[in-house]
Design a protein around this motif. Structure first.
Motif, PDB file in Angstrom:
ATOM      1  N   PHE A 205       6.905  13.861  -1.440  1.00  0.00           N
ATOM      2  CA  PHE A 205       5.333  13.590  -1.694  1.00  0.00           C
ATOM      3  C   PHE A 205       4.911  12.977  -0.431  1.00  0.00           C
ATOM      4  O   PHE A 205       5.881  12.215   0.343  1.00  0.00           O
ATOM      5  N   PRO A 206       3.801  13.071   0.019  1.00  0.00           N
ATOM      6  CA  PRO A 206       3.223  12.543   1.134  1.00  0.00           C
ATOM      7  C   PRO A 206       3.168  10.937   1.213  1.00  0.00           C
ATOM      8  O   PRO A 206       3.139  10.212   2.206  1.00  0.00           O
ATOM      9  N   GLN A 207       2.721  10.336   0.029  1.00  0.00           N
ATOM     10  CA  GLN A 207       2.532   8.972  -0.104  1.00  0.00           C
ATOM     11  C   GLN A 207       3.715   8.171   0.298  1.00  0.00           C
ATOM     12  O   GLN A 207       4.903   8.284  -0.265  1.00  0.00           O
ATOM     13  N   TYR A 208       3.722   7.250   1.133  1.00  0.00           N
ATOM     14  CA  TYR A 208       4.858   6.445   1.766  1.00  0.00           C
ATOM     15  C   TYR A 208       5.416   5.361   0.502  1.00  0.00           C
ATOM     16  O   TYR A 208       6.232   5.014   0.594  1.00  0.00           O
ATOM     17  N   PHE A 209       4.631   5.224  -0.543  1.00  0.00           N
ATOM     18  CA  PHE A 209       4.720   4.501  -1.374  1.00  0.00           C
ATOM     19  C   PHE A 209       6.071   4.958  -2.231  1.00  0.00           C
ATOM     20  O   PHE A 209       7.284   4.640  -2.466  1.00  0.00           O
ATOM     21  N   LEU A 210       5.999   6.672  -2.376  1.00  0.00           N
ATOM     22  CA  LEU A 210       6.926   7.144  -3.032  1.00  0.00           C
ATOM     23  C   LEU A 210       7.940   7.469  -2.404  1.00  0.00           C
ATOM     24  O   LEU A 210       9.248   7.272  -2.645  1.00  0.00           O
TER      25      LEU A 210
ATOM     26  N   GLY B 164       0.979  -1.269  -0.049  1.00  0.00           N
ATOM     27  CA  GLY B 164       0.132  -0.075   0.080  1.00  0.00           C
ATOM     28  C   GLY B 164       0.722   1.315   0.000  1.00  0.00           C
ATOM     29  O   GLY B 164       1.952   1.220  -0.535  1.00  0.00           O
ATOM     30  N   GLY B 165       0.483   2.353   0.294  1.00  0.00           N
ATOM     31  CA  GLY B 165       1.032   3.438   0.691  1.00  0.00           C
ATOM     32  C   GLY B 165       0.613   4.594  -0.499  1.00  0.00           C
ATOM     33  O   GLY B 165       1.391   5.527  -0.839  1.00  0.00           O
ATOM     34  N   PHE B 166      -0.406   4.115  -1.395  1.00  0.00           N
ATOM     35  CA  PHE B 166      -0.502   4.966  -2.489  1.00  0.00           C
ATOM     36  C   PHE B 166      -1.268   6.352  -2.130  1.00  0.00           C
ATOM     37  O   PHE B 166      -1.680   7.266  -2.910  1.00  0.00           O
ATOM     38  N   ASP B 167      -2.120   6.431  -0.910  1.00  0.00           N
ATOM     39  CA  ASP B 167      -3.059   7.492  -0.524  1.00  0.00           C
ATOM     40  C   ASP B 167      -2.308   8.450   0.118  1.00  0.00           C
ATOM     41  O   ASP B 167      -1.439   8.285   0.795  1.00  0.00           O
ATOM     42  N   ALA B 168      -2.794   9.879  -0.066  1.00  0.00           N
ATOM     43  CA  ALA B 168      -2.208  10.715   0.610  1.00  0.00           C
ATOM     44  C   ALA B 168      -2.611  10.759   2.278  1.00  0.00           C
ATOM     45  O   ALA B 168      -3.933  10.825   2.389  1.00  0.00           O
ATOM     46  N   PRO B 169      -1.744  10.868   2.966  1.00  0.00           N
ATOM     47  CA  PRO B 169      -2.152  10.388   4.411  1.00  0.00           C
ATOM     48  C   PRO B 169      -3.085  11.531   5.184  1.00  0.00           C
ATOM     49  O   PRO B 169      -4.017  11.130   6.058  1.00  0.00           O
ATOM     50  N   ASN B 170      -3.076  12.815   4.713  1.00  0.00           N
ATOM     51  CA  ASN B 170      -3.976  13.942   5.300  1.00  0.00           C
ATOM     52  C   ASN B 170      -5.014  14.303   4.517  1.00  0.00           C
ATOM     53  O   ASN B 170      -5.656  15.335   4.860  1.00  0.00           O
TER      54      ASN B 170
ATOM     55  N   ASP C  67      -7.982  12.961  -4.473  1.00  0.00           N
ATOM     56  CA  ASP C  67      -7.037  13.418  -3.679  1.00  0.00           C
ATOM     57  C   ASP C  67      -5.534  13.129  -4.006  1.00  0.00           C
ATOM     58  O   ASP C  67      -4.596  14.026  -3.636  1.00  0.00           O
ATOM     59  N   THR C  68      -5.227  11.958  -4.291  1.00  0.00           N
ATOM     60  CA  THR C  68      -3.729  11.360  -4.828  1.00  0.00           C
ATOM     61  C   THR C  68      -3.378  12.346  -5.674  1.00  0.00           C
ATOM     62  O   THR C  68      -2.367  12.859  -5.823  1.00  0.00           O
ATOM     63  N   LYS C  69      -4.196  12.605  -6.962  1.00  0.00           N
ATOM     64  CA  LYS C  69      -3.719  13.380  -7.918  1.00  0.00           C
ATOM     65  C   LYS C  69      -3.319  15.020  -7.461  1.00  0.00           C
ATOM     66  O   LYS C  69      -2.377  15.438  -7.926  1.00  0.00           O
ATOM     67  N   THR C  70      -4.277  15.309  -6.441  1.00  0.00           N
ATOM     68  CA  THR C  70      -4.064  16.600  -6.084  1.00  0.00           C
ATOM     69  C   THR C  70      -2.829  16.698  -5.319  1.00  0.00           C
ATOM     70  O   THR C  70      -1.876  17.633  -5.427  1.00  0.00           O
ATOM     71  N   SER C  71      -2.501  15.532  -4.356  1.00  0.00           N
ATOM     72  CA  SER C  71      -1.541  15.760  -3.539  1.00  0.00           C
ATOM     73  C   SER C  71      -0.210  15.864  -4.233  1.00  0.00           C
ATOM     74  O   SER C  71       0.830  16.605  -3.983  1.00  0.00           O
ATOM     75  N   ILE C  72      -0.222  14.944  -5.339  1.00  0.00           N
ATOM     76  CA  ILE C  72       0.864  14.965  -6.239  1.00  0.00           C
ATOM     77  C   ILE C  72       1.290  16.097  -6.792  1.00  0.00           C
ATOM     78  O   ILE C  72       2.412  16.495  -7.012  1.00  0.00           O
TER      79      ILE C  72
END
Length: 726
Positions: free
Chosen positions: A292-297, A41-47, A502-507
């Motif tokens: 980037f906030p996603q821990y995957f990246l 996992g780790g694809f989602d923005a945490p906040n 949210d993922t697209k926005t955070s990245i």
């Protein structure tokens, strides 16, 4: 500094190897524990709002259904047939009674039309599983062989283990192909079995050292299990790059008459400097992933920084110690008829550089046109996040997802979650729900029921007929968020489509920062390396063109679907996180090769060679090293095309293509053309920056001359007029 290090390693070579072996044992002992610390996992923005919504649902409402069981009646029967319906109700009750499952519902217990397939040949059972990874139902809920039901398991809880299982099998196959082929190519590249062991030693040290780093970080924060894959691929790749450079330069110095001590020190003074700057530029490019906030990246940033630093240290300390201890034996077990990379000049690359330098516009413009055409699919790029469609059609999770899209037009599992939190969450929300229900594409809003009300929260489900992750579904998320929440409440919109938005926005919000950091760090490091302000700009421009071309072709293949039948994947929007990762990895490796070539050109230029001679002989002495290193590394990434998971195929294809384009078209054509067009201005810097470089720039010592150009003095004295033109 590097000369002193080379001298120290030469005089204490055996002690260095003993200490290195002890540290390697410690790193290996710690590093193998990393596998138990890392996570999927780790694809989602945490906040992000979608993540907060999911956390609230999990903590306050006990989670949402994450398991979908698609139930088919055998022998073409209808799900409303008495025997089938009775078996469906027994199945539902058995799963509800199983430990670890709650919120169990099915078509037969709710009569919800959205849980029935078009035509009545199938129905859905949904549940919430406490365990995130479900590959099969418990034995107590598995129908007997004579049951009229046949089941397939899907949903988020089933997708995770399916992806992890396919990734594990795919990487095992890829490594089974890549490792033997790489070993064979290493022997051919070095021409000697013993010399070919040098990159393997460096690579093993880099991989084990990075595993130890990931164990420590995994004990402190979230780290993705996929970072292991980058560690092994990049660790071996950089080991090959650095070992080729070191062994080739070592051989060149020995062949030019240096003794072993002089060859080791000279290699450190020249190739060591190149490795130092290469490691710095690659580290800077990969460190950008940490923004980037996603821990995957972020995990790939951790792994990338670790593997580069350990590879460079091994190349600068362990490799010269090995060359010292082995001495002439490094050429032992030579392969008859295979010369390998000797470090001398490759006539093909010298002639190519000279041809391009004499016709820079004629040769560069067609290459630029091809690369820009290759980049054109980026104009229509779309971004998404991975789902079950990255899996092969043979997996149950993929089959369930396809069936939901094709046979359940009123699919009740396709919804947005709206969580109202705050003091007013217990108040009636009829007006708010009605406004949401009026949005085009919304079938209904479920807002009532004891399971949807808590003292400080209220849960609404927005049922929609819009295809998941489509542009329309993402617009729906924005439309729902635009509706003001009831007084004294905050509305958190969650679900798959909201997570994608949210993922697209955070990245996207952090891309300008990442781009700025890459440009700034590259400019500073290449300025310190070359003393020029134009060389960094030239490198950024050419590397950017080649990477966009590689990504453009990747879009053409994996988004637009070309070659999908050959490679066996489903065309999808580009994986947002994987595209960012691909760009950073490709840029880092392109800077690696940039430093290799530019360092030799500058070395010759500083030794007094003309601009044309410096480019011709510099490329002649590095072109074969760069293309050999690129081919060896590309093998590792090309092996990913055997994967059954499409995002691994995408990454392997894009990375291999970027490496090969950079090592051939950019280094072979665009670099010499740009150097010729810039002429003497290629090394320009304003006076204040020249003085700054004189103070802080790392340069080679003049204690020992570089290897002379072949017939350089004769060429200049025989035709001074031609030299003037140059």
């Amino acid at each position: 500094m590097l000369e002193r290090l080379g001298d120290l390693v030469y005089r204490r070579a055996r002690a260095v190897l003993v200490i290195g072996a002890l540290l390697l044992l410690v790193a290996a002992g710690v590093g193998f524990g990393a596998f138990g610390k890392l996570q999927s996992g780790g694809f989602d923005a945490p906040n992000a709002a979608s993540t907060r919504a999911q956390d609230t649902i999990d903590d306050t409402f006990g989670g949402r259904p994450n398991l979908v069981v698609e139930v088919r009646a055998k022998n073409g029967a209808n799900v409303d047939d008495p025997a089938v319906a009775d078996a469906g109700r027994r199945l539902t009750a058995a799963l509800a009674a199983s430990p670890g499952f709650d919120q169990v519902a099915s078509y037969w217990t709710t009569n919800a039309p959205g849980l029935k397939a078009d035509g009545g040949r199938g129905a859905l059972l949904v549940a919430h599983s406490v365990e995130d990874d479900i590959s099969e139902l418990p034995a107590s809920a598995t129908p007997p062989a004579d049951s009229p039901l046949k089941l397939r398991i899907g949903g988020d809880a089933a997708i995770g283990p399916a992806v992890n299982g396919e990734v594990g099998r795919s990487l095992a196959i890829a490594e089974a192909i890549a490792v033997p082929l790489t070993l064979l190519l290493l022997v051919l590249a070095f021409g000697s079995l013993v010399a070919a062991l040098v990159p393997l030693v460096i690579g093993f040290i880099a991989i084990m050292g990075t595993f130890a780093e990931l164990f420590v970080l995994g004990s402190l924060t979230d780290v993705s299990i996929f970072s292991i894959n980058l560690t092994t691929a990049l660790g071996l790749g950089l080991a090959i790059d650095y070992a080729l450079l070191i062994v080739a330069r070592h051989r060149e110095l020995l062949n030019s008459g240096h003794d072993l001590h002089g060859a080791v020190v000279g290699t450190m003074r020249t190739a060591g400097r190149t490795i130092l700057f290469s490691a710095a530029t690659v580290t800077a490019a990969l460190a950008v992933l940490l923004v980037f906030p996603q821990y995957f990246l972020r995990s790939f940033g951790y792994a990338g920084i670790g593997v580069v630093v350990v590879s460079a240290l091994a190349a600068l300390i362990i490799a010269p110690a090995l060359l010292t201890v082995l001495g002439p034996r490094v050429e032992s077990l030579r392969i008859r008829g295979v010369r390998g990379v000797q470090g001398g000049e490759a006539p093909v690359w010298s002639r190519l550089a000279e041809f391009v330098s004499r016709r820079p516009a004629l040769t560069a413009l067609p290459v630029l046109a091809v690369l820009l055409l290759a980049a054109s699919p980026l104009l229509g790029v779309q971004f998404g996040t991975p789902d079950e469609r990255v899996l092969p059609t043979s997996t149950q999770a993929r089959q369930v997802g396809d069936t939901l899209r094709e046979d359940y037009s009123l699919n009740d599992t396709r919804s947005l979650d709206v969580v109202l939190v705050g003091a007013g969450a217990e108040a009636p929300v009829d007006a708010y729900a009605a406004r949401i229900a009026a949005i085009p594409g919304v079938t209904r809003v479920d807002a009532v029921g004891a399971d949807r009300v808590r003292p400080n929260a209220r849960l609404l489900s927005v049922i929609t007929t819009l295809p998941a992750k489509s542009d329309a579904a993402q617009d729906l998320v924005r439309d729902v968020r635009a509706i003001p929440a009831p007084d004294r409440t905050e509305a958190l919109v969650g679900g798959t489509d909201a997570a994608l938005v949210d993922t697209k926005t955070s990245i996207g919000d952090r891309l300008p920062i990442a781009f700025g950091l890459i440009v700034l760090s590259t400019f500073v490091l290449l300025f310190l390396f070359t003393g020029s302000v134009l060389q960094p700009l030239r490198a950024l421009l050419l590397n950017g063109i080649s990477i966009t071309a590689a990504v453009g072709i990747t879009v053409w293949v994996f988004q637009d679907g070309h070659l999908s039948n050959l490679l066996g994947f489903t065309p999808l929007p580009m994986d947002t996180s994987m595209t960012v990762l691909l760009f950073c990895i490709a840029f880092a490796l392109s800077m690696d090769y940039e430093v290799f070539v530019t360092s030799r050109i500058k070395e010759l230029h500083d030794a007094g060679a003309s601009d044309l001679d410096a480019v011709r002989h510099g490329l002649g002495r590095t072109g074969r090293i760069v293309t050999t290193a690129a081919a060896l590394l590309a093998v590792t990434f090309v092996a990913f095309l055997t994967s059954s998971v499409s995002f691994l195929q995408l990454f392997g294809f894009g990375a291999a293509l970027a490496i090969l384009l950079d090592a051939t078209l950019v280094r072979g054509v665009l670099v010499p053309a740009a150097m010729r067009l810039l002429g003497r201005h290629a090394w320009y810097a304003p006076a204040p920056l020249r003085r700054l470089h004189d103070r802080v720039g790392l340069r080679e010592s003049a204690a020992e001359p570089v290897v002379a150009l072949p017939a350089q003095a004769e060429a200049r004295s025989e035709d001074p007029a031609r030299d003037a033109v140059r």
